[in-house]
Design an enzyme around this catalytic site. Structure first.
Site, short mmCIF file in Angstrom:
data_model
loop_
_atom_site.label_atom_id
_atom_site.label_comp_id
_atom_site.label_asym_id
_atom_site.label_seq_id
_atom_site.Cartn_x
_atom_site.Cartn_y
_atom_site.Cartn_z
N ARG A 1 74.55 54.51 73.56
CA ARG A 1 75.16 53.55 72.64
C ARG A 1 75.05 54.11 71.23
O ARG A 1 73.99 54.59 70.81
CB ARG A 1 74.44 52.19 72.72
CG ARG A 1 74.70 51.43 74.01
CD ARG A 1 76.14 50.93 74.07
NE ARG A 1 76.38 50.09 75.24
CZ ARG A 1 76.87 50.54 76.38
NH1 ARG A 1 77.13 51.84 76.52
NH2 ARG A 1 77.09 49.73 77.39
N GLU B 1 83.65 51.85 67.08
CA GLU B 1 84.57 52.60 67.92
C GLU B 1 85.95 51.96 67.89
O GLU B 1 86.08 50.76 68.13
CB GLU B 1 84.05 52.67 69.36
CG GLU B 1 82.77 53.47 69.48
CD GLU B 1 82.30 53.66 70.91
OE1 GLU B 1 82.93 53.07 71.83
OE2 GLU B 1 81.33 54.40 71.13
N HIS C 1 84.12 58.51 73.72
CA HIS C 1 83.50 57.64 74.72
C HIS C 1 84.05 57.93 76.12
O HIS C 1 84.61 57.06 76.80
CB HIS C 1 83.73 56.17 74.37
CG HIS C 1 82.66 55.26 74.93
ND1 HIS C 1 82.23 54.13 74.28
CD2 HIS C 1 81.95 55.32 76.08
CE1 HIS C 1 81.30 53.53 75.01
NE2 HIS C 1 81.12 54.24 76.11
#
Length: 627
Positions: free
Chosen positions: A315, A344, A363
């Protein structure tokens, strides 16, 4: 069939066929069904179902379809002439294998890129909603469903985009898919590790710019280097296995990792400070919680070896990104490889993304074809199970407790969670928690005291502060088992009034070190005990010492030599630094001997304030606890 009365009841009119409505349920050798308005059983239907289960011809005649999801489970769906099935809204792309499972059971509406207004407009027509990370399932969404939405399925692990409190208040179960992307995330972590060590991304960009810079992109070898795994769960342990194959020496920090599992992989469990101060490479696999938010900050970067390299596929919020830029600029951190970010997508001018010593990916941890299909299947099965009235092991909310039981035990629920949190904070060392024993003292018989929710709340208090998992009655035992926590319960009869559910609750942690030695009882365990007084949870003992303090705010425990003026000296230090004292209690073994002073404070004292308290000569040890 325990769930039939609430999940699959129907009231056929005399002129209707039995199959005139959809009836999802789990069929067994003794299946029967309850009808609305009556608790009577219908063995004739159970017999028909047994025939249908084993005879495809009869299944077809009855209009029933058999869906195989588990070798031990048969799900039969009755239908006739296009009768209504549950409706599942899929708001983000899901693997085809998962969609096929859902279509066997329900009407599936795949509507992507919905605005908040669009979602609220559609949701009242849906029984289930399947999302990934992009759809925000807010309180407004649950309220707009008008009670029809029964389950939200998050295709992935994190559920930051779902309002769990609103889901619970509106009677909606939330399930996730926590296991299917484990290998994909581990593989991506190793990919970033090796690419960073050999400057693959930078060298690729250089060559595509027409350059040939062999000397500029000299890398470092992995063989013999120390890799610290921060968070030794499913992904972290898989990264460790692969890193061992690359010839790296692997250490790990995780308060819950069983030492025997780590040893089996060849990994040494160490404290947080030892892990970050001895590592050449640090790979992050910890969840984002209040205690881990920005844990990699200026203070902890300063403890690291100069030239350390950091990988993050967990994270983004566990890293203070501005602090990492500073560490990169001053050479403390030689390189970083990041798949996740605080925001993000990150801004185009993000200094971390643009830094020449940073390798970044958008990601991609779970972005393999196999992982996406696995997640799709896992979440589809969880949603189907929930619509069938099953209690999913991956449920993250909605404890199923009768309201009268919950009302009576409400203050003890809070006490249990706080005792769990307090016990966790007393643990020191890197060995992790293995055994938890909960002792209840009560005048009631065991049959008249349902302690499931209390056990769940102790587990919640121990697990949630250092985990991204949401713990409740539904998943507490599953979560404990997954983390190697052996939870046992013991009841001690107390000759008192049965009107009071419980007299005391104790939490014992066995085979652990303590950062506050006085918390260790004569049996060698960390022991904390509490009771409810006037509806408020109180701490009544720590280790072998009796105390009496309200479990509110924050707590400072000091072991000291009993002598005049100690309360005033500690109180003066706190007062001079604007820390408000809410209560104070002293328990001693004998006059002028050892004593425990418990001080409740409204604010968290600065480190310098705690240092001054620790420097008082008569204080032998102290610990600050957040409650």
């Amino acid at each position: 069939m325990a769930s039939m009365a609430s999940r699959a009841t129907f009231a056929p009119k005399p002129s209707e066929a039995i199959s005139s409505r959809v009836v999802p349920f789990r069929a067994t050798a003794s299946s029967s069904i309850s009808f609305e308005g009556s608790q009577s059983r219908a063995p004739f239907l159970g017999q028909a179902l047994r025939l249908a289960v084993y005879s495809p011809k009869i299944s077809a005649l009855c209009g029933w379809r058999r869906i195989r999801r588990d070798p031990r489970t048969i799900v039969m769906v009755a239908s006739a002439g296009g009768a209504a099935k549950p409706t599942v809204l899929v708001s983000e792309k899901l693997g085809e294998a998962g969609l096929e499972l859902l279509r066997e059971f329900a009407n599936v509406d795949c509507s992507y890129n919905l605005t908040s207004e669009d979602l609220c407009a559609k949701i009242s027509l849906c029984d289930a909603l399947v999302v990934r990370s992009g759809t925000k399932v807010t309180r407004e969404v649950f309220e707009a469903s008008k009670g029809r939405l029964k389950v939200v399925g998050r295709a992935g692990v994190g559920i930051d985009n779902v309002d769990l409190q609103a889901a619970t208040e509106n009677g909606c179960l939330v399930v996730n898919a926590p296991t299917a992307n484990t290998v994909a995330a581990a593989e991506h972590g190793i990919a970033l590790l090796t690419a960073m060590a050999r400057n693959v991304a930078q060298a690729d960009a250089s060559m595509k710019a027409g350059k040939w810079q062999r000397n500029k992109y000299v890398g470092v070898s992995l063989v013999g280097k120390n890799l610290a795994i921060m968070g030794f769960g499913k992904v972290g342990s898989e990264v460790a296995r692969r890193a061992k194959g690359l010839g790296m020496h692997v250490i790990a920090h995780d308060p819950y990792a069983p030492a025997d599992r780590a040893r089996a992989i060849g990994v040494e469990l160490v404290s947080f400070d030892e892990a970050i101060s001895t590592a050449d490479f640090i790979s992050l696999h910890m969840p984002l919680t209040p205690s881990t938010s920005k844990i990699f900050n200026d203070e902890n970067f300063a403890k690291m070896k100069k030239g350390v390299r950091i990988i993050n596929v967990a994270r983004g919020g566990v890293i203070d990104e501005d602090a990492l830029v500073r560490a990169l600029d001053n050479g403390t951190v030689a390189q970083a490889a990041l798949d996740v970010f605080t925001e993000e997508p990150p801004a185009k001018d993000n200094r971390l993304v643009q830094h020449e010593n940073v390798t970044v990916t958008p990601h991609l941890g779970a972005s393999t074809t196999e992982a996406q299909e696995g997640v799709a299947i896992e979440i589809a099965e969880a949603v189907i199970g929930a619509l069938n009235g099953e209690l999913a092991a991956t449920a993250v909310n909605a404890p199923m407790v009768p309201s009268e039981v919950l009302s009576e035990l409400a203050p003890y629920v809070l006490l249990s969670e706080k005792l769990g949190r307090l016990a966790l904070q007393l643990v020191g060392g890197g060995g992790g928690i293995k055994g938890v024993k909960i002792v209840y003292t009560s005048a009631r018989s065991p049959d008249d005291l349902d302690t499931r929710i209390l056990r769940a709340m102790v587990t919640k208090g121990i697990v949630e502060p250092v985990s991204s998992v949401f713990v409740n009655l539904v998943n507490a035992d599953y979560i404990a088992k997954q983390r190697g926590l052996r939870i046992s319960e013991e009841r001690v009869f107390h000759d008192g009034s049965p009107e009071i559910p419980l007299d005391f609750i104790q939490v014992h942690l066995a085979n652990v070190e303590s950062k506050f030695a006085s918390a260790i009882s004569d049996s060698g365990e960390i022991v904390v005990e509490g009771r409810v007084k006037d509806g408020i949870p109180h701490l009544t003992s720590v280790g072998s010492y009796s105390v009496d303090v309200s479990l509110e705010g924050n707590l400072l425990l000091c072991r000291q030599i009993d002598q005049p003026g100690m309360i005033g000296r500690v109180g003066s230090i706190l007062g001079e630094n604007n820390v408000n004292v809410s209560f104070m209690s002293v328990s001693r073994t004998a006059p002028r001997k050892q004593a425990i002073m418990a001080i409740g404070v409204d604010e968290e004292p600065e480190k310098d304030v705690l240092r001054k308290i620790g420097e008082i000569p008569a204080i032998e040890e102290f610990v600050f606890l957040k409650l």
